[in-house]
Design a protein around this motif. Sequence first.
Motif, PDB file in Angstrom:
ATOM      1  N   ASP A 119      -7.048  11.597   4.259  1.00 25.34           N
ATOM      2  CA  ASP A 119      -7.446  10.170   4.474  1.00 25.34           C
ATOM      3  C   ASP A 119      -8.364   9.960   5.357  1.00 25.34           C
ATOM      4  OD1 ASP A 119      -7.141   7.565   4.118  1.00 25.34           O
ATOM      5  OD2 ASP A 119      -5.683   7.339   5.708  1.00 25.34           O
ATOM      6  N   HIS A 159      -5.783   7.529  -0.258  1.00 19.96           N
ATOM      7  CA  HIS A 159      -4.512   7.596  -0.174  1.00 19.96           C
ATOM      8  C   HIS A 159      -3.723   8.337  -1.612  1.00 19.96           C
ATOM      9  CE1 HIS A 159      -3.592   4.328   3.011  1.00 19.96           C
ATOM     10  NE2 HIS A 159      -4.623   5.446   3.514  1.00 19.96           N
ATOM     11  N   ASP A 208     -11.711  -0.396   3.548  1.00 27.18           N
ATOM     12  CA  ASP A 208     -10.762   0.125   4.817  1.00 27.18           C
ATOM     13  C   ASP A 208     -11.444   1.364   5.029  1.00 27.18           C
ATOM     14  OD1 ASP A 208      -8.867   0.614   6.498  1.00 27.18           O
ATOM     15  OD2 ASP A 208      -7.378   1.005   5.101  1.00 27.18           O
ATOM     16  N   LEU A 242      -8.830   1.730  14.087  1.00 32.91           N
ATOM     17  CA  LEU A 242      -8.502   3.008  13.532  1.00 32.91           C
ATOM     18  C   LEU A 242      -8.822   3.999  14.488  1.00 32.91           C
ATOM     19  CD1 LEU A 242     -10.122   2.964   9.863  1.00 32.91           C
ATOM     20  CD2 LEU A 242      -7.917   2.938  10.443  1.00 32.91           C
ATOM     21  N   HIS A 261      -8.253  -0.833  -1.249  1.00 36.03           N
ATOM     22  CA  HIS A 261      -8.791  -0.606  -0.121  1.00 36.03           C
ATOM     23  C   HIS A 261      -9.869   0.567  -0.274  1.00 36.03           C
ATOM     24  CE1 HIS A 261      -5.925  -1.706   3.366  1.00 36.03           C
ATOM     25  NE2 HIS A 261      -6.770  -2.873   3.009  1.00 36.03           N
ATOM     26  N   LYS A 263       1.010   5.786   0.313  1.00 35.98           N
ATOM     27  CA  LYS A 263       0.320   6.773   0.786  1.00 35.98           C
ATOM     28  C   LYS A 263       1.231   8.261   0.758  1.00 35.98           C
ATOM     29  CE  LYS A 263      -2.251   8.047   5.026  1.00 35.98           C
ATOM     30  NZ  LYS A 263      -2.897   7.682   6.162  1.00 35.98           N
ATOM     31  N   GLU A 306       0.741  -1.309  -0.132  1.00 38.43           N
ATOM     32  CA  GLU A 306       0.104   0.141  -0.080  1.00 38.43           C
ATOM     33  C   GLU A 306       1.036   1.172  -0.067  1.00 38.43           C
ATOM     34  OE1 GLU A 306      -2.809  -0.472   3.241  1.00 38.43           O
ATOM     35  OE2 GLU A 306      -3.723   1.427   2.924  1.00 38.43           O
ATOM     36  N   ASP A 324      -5.491   2.297  -2.102  1.00 36.33           N
ATOM     37  CA  ASP A 324      -6.306   2.706  -1.133  1.00 36.33           C
ATOM     38  C   ASP A 324      -6.803   4.013  -1.673  1.00 36.33           C
ATOM     39  OD1 ASP A 324      -7.331   4.428   1.154  1.00 36.33           O
ATOM     40  OD2 ASP A 324      -6.465   2.823   2.432  1.00 36.33           O
TER      41      ASP A 324
HETATM   42  C1  RM4 Z   1      -3.679   3.708   7.083  1.00 33.75           C
HETATM   43  C2  RM4 Z   1      -3.983   2.608   6.030  1.00 33.75           C
HETATM   44  C3  RM4 Z   1      -3.787   1.166   6.374  1.00 33.75           C
HETATM   45  C4  RM4 Z   1      -4.379   0.959   7.666  1.00 33.75           C
HETATM   46  C5  RM4 Z   1      -4.057   1.874   8.674  1.00 33.75           C
HETATM   47  C6  RM4 Z   1      -4.699   1.884   9.828  1.00 33.75           C
HETATM   48  O1  RM4 Z   1      -4.043   4.820   6.557  1.00 33.75           O
HETATM   49  O2  RM4 Z   1      -5.034   2.668   5.156  1.00 33.75           O
HETATM   50  O3  RM4 Z   1      -4.411   0.164   5.427  1.00 33.75           O
HETATM   51  O4  RM4 Z   1      -4.396  -0.201   8.119  1.00 33.75           O
HETATM   52  O5  RM4 Z   1      -4.261   3.294   8.188  1.00 33.75           O
END
Ligand code: RM4
Length: 411
Positions: A270, A238, A308, A409, A262, A202, A200, A235
Amino acid sequence: MPTRDELAYQILEETLQERHVDVSAVLTALKQQQIETPSWGYADSGTRFGVFPQPGAAVTIAEKLADAAQVHKFTGIAPLVATHVLWDLPDEEAFEAVPALARSLGVRIGSINPNVFQDREYWLGSFGNRDATARRKAVEHCLRSVEIGQRLQSSVLTLWFADGTDYPGQSDFRERKRWFEECLSEVYRAMPESMTMLVEYKPFEPGLYHTDIADWGMSYVFCRKLGERARVLVDLGHHLPGTNIEHIVAFLLDEACLGGFHFNNRKYADDDVMVGSINPYEFFLIYNELVKEELQPRGNPPVEYMVDQGFNTKKKIPGMIQTVLMIQATYAKALCVDRVRLAEAMGNHDVVGAEECLHAAYRLDVEPLLRRTRAEMGVPAEPLQAFRESCYQTGIERERGIRAGAGGLGQ
Ligand code: RM4
Ligand code: MN
Ligand code: MN
């Protein structure tokens, strides 16, 4: 006398035939759709300003699986549950019990998500940390996650790194890149043939100045160096404002390097709000690219469709059902594009005509198609309403109440 549903379906069927859409193929595709919901989506979540516990929010893995099973029960297309190693699987016993428990509830364990961002040792990073002991700890945790994945019969290892820096000069980009390559490669080599690694990216947060895997290109380069079983995880939240995500999706598909999604949506950063809640047309255009690959495969392996999201103010299970329905409807619309007319319009440089083909599918009321799909799958025609009527939500609110430590989260 045909029923209202039958009538509506017949009308839609005629429209779709006129639009060169193979309706039975669409129904088959809709019945085969599989979405993975995240265990942490059923737990309490919040913002960096605080976590507000909801009555009934899941705390244990058993509760998270039970809640996820409700989403599957009422939609029929959410049989997989993503797990977070640290938040869900505290001990050895869990590894033994979880697959059977999931099975008994009618769901399966989907991706395994290691956690190399919460412990004190990761303050200055994990795979990109200057300190070799911190890198070792992170690698060991990922190796352990590979092992856990095998025991849970999961074939997907999903990696997200909070690594980055806050100020110029704090660290060296090239050194960090090399450390990432080394660590990723050690984990990749430990994976069994059956396992895929999803990487992933970001562009911001938590690092304020830079993040180590900032965009799809960096993720792609790492994956390519690792091997065929490493692919990019997109994602949706992101990306910097204005990024053309559907273009990235098409590009990765053509390179056979799109691993999965995601799903979520963003307004500002985000945000992890519900997919399609802010920009449903963008979501449709993303699905349009995915459907093109399905209709004319060019070699991208199956894509993982994961959610997600965090539900801070929405109730979690109805929020997740709503999410799954949004994904289903968007996929259905993308399946209903008149691709014959679109190809003609493109060929004739008819820009208006081409865009009209997409608009026509986007505007289509696909509800009759979805109701038919649900009838054939034996799930309620109105999943959200049926869930409400089941009183599961009021039951867990009463039984579980408000509890601290539900993880997830924002914690
Ligand atoms: C991040 C990302 C991950 C997630 C974490 C908690 O921004 O999206 O996928 O597992 O957050
Ligand atoms: Mn994510
Ligand atoms: Mn995120």
